[in-house]
Design an enzyme around this catalytic site. Structure first.
Site, PDB file in Angstrom:
ATOM      1  N   ASP A   1      30.757  61.881  25.281  1.00  0.00           N
ATOM      2  CA  ASP A   1      31.218  61.527  26.640  1.00  0.00           C
ATOM      3  C   ASP A   1      30.118  61.758  27.658  1.00  0.00           C
ATOM      4  O   ASP A   1      29.223  62.562  27.426  1.00  0.00           O
ATOM      5  CB  ASP A   1      32.335  62.465  27.125  1.00  0.00           C
ATOM      6  CG  ASP A   1      33.517  62.504  26.223  1.00  0.00           C
ATOM      7  OD1 ASP A   1      33.681  61.584  25.433  1.00  0.00           O
ATOM      8  OD2 ASP A   1      34.265  63.500  26.350  1.00  0.00           O
TER       9      ASP A   1
HETATM   10  N1  URA Z   1      35.107  65.392  21.930  1.00  0.00           N
HETATM   11  C1  URA Z   1      35.158  65.057  23.222  1.00  0.00           C
HETATM   12  O1  URA Z   1      36.174  65.264  23.879  1.00  0.00           O
HETATM   13  N2  URA Z   1      34.057  64.515  23.789  1.00  0.00           N
HETATM   14  C2  URA Z   1      32.914  64.310  23.131  1.00  0.00           C
HETATM   15  O2  URA Z   1      31.938  63.806  23.702  1.00  0.00           O
HETATM   16  C3  URA Z   1      32.874  64.663  21.771  1.00  0.00           C
HETATM   17  C4  URA Z   1      33.981  65.200  21.195  1.00  0.00           C
END
Ligand code: URA
Length: 235
Positions: free
Chosen positions: A106
């Site tokens: 993310d």
């Molecule tokens: N879980 C999440 O919530 N975000 C990420 O980037 C990776 C795993």
């Protein structure tokens, strides 16, 4: 190492130098050579390792394998001004197959991210069949209540909008609001959604390891190429 030969116009366009039709301009200007001899025909079959443009060897004529420290605030999409791809040489954006991240993190997640333009290698590290462990460092808004590790380890936690429960995950508490979590799958926003399902909120998320890969001294935004031995590693 013996490498197979490839048509020159195909080679230069897949490495992002120019379009196949523009290769003819480079040839006319005498800028492409093999062993010091200028090439004239776009259809010439060449060994990629021997080709030079403006007396420089080609930029990574074979697949790329990169370990990157994804910083906070960058996104894994290709067509975004905040894309992680801004941290790599501009020519790599035009390579085919495309130079892409192995899974995604993310925007507000930092940490280990692999990138490659080798489709088979990418598949090997993302396929659910191999269940690659992904280790995260998580900071929560509210203190742990004590039941979380058991639920995460049970393989029964259902995320909102999903029909199959999350795979078994291992959680190690480090403090009242800090923990280490290892997942064996990669669903959309998975860690954040897991803790939302446990009535908590993730404040910060950092991926410390992806399979055998860790960042060591790579600073946020930095990357390095993997060695041959690392490329061959198993999870
Ligand atoms: N879980 C999440 O919530 N975000 C990420 O980037 C990776 C795993």
């Amino acid at each position: 190492m013996a490498h197979s030969s490839e048509r020159l116009d195909h080679l230069l366009s897949r490495l992002g130098y120019c379009s196949r039709s523009e290769v003819r301009d480079l040839l006319r200007e005498g800028r492409v050579s093999v062993d010091g001899m200028p090439l004239r025909k776009a259809a010439t079959k060449v060994d990629p390792a021997t080709v030079q443009i403006d007396e420089e060897p080609l930029d990574h004529p074979y697949p790329l394998y990169v370990l990157y420290h994804k910083p906070l605030g960058k996104v894994c999409a290709h067509d975004d001004p905040r894309a992680i791809y801004q941290d790599f040489p501009p020519r790599w954006r035009y390579r085919r197959p495309s130079f892409s991240s192995v899974g995604r993190l993310d925007r507000e997640t930092s940490g280990v991210l692999l990138l490659t333009d080798d489709g088979d290698w990418l598949h090997r590290w993302t396929s659910p069949r191999y269940a690659i462990p992904r280790r995260y460092r998580v900071t929560l808004q509210n203190p742990l209540q004590g039941h979380e590790a058991g639920i995460l380890a049970s393989g029964t936690l259902l995320l909102e909008g999903e029909h199959s429960p999350c795979k078994v995950a291992e959680m190690i508490p480090l403090d009242t609001t800090e923990l280490q979590l290892t997942l064996h799958e990669g669903r959309y926003h998975e860690v954040r959604r897991m803790f939302a399902a446990l009535d908590n909120l993730v404040l910060s998320l950092h991926r410390e390891a992806f399979g055998p890969f860790t960042l060591d001294d790579l600073a946020p935004g930095q990357w390095r190429e993997l060695s041959e031995i690392e490329r061959q590693m198993e999870s």
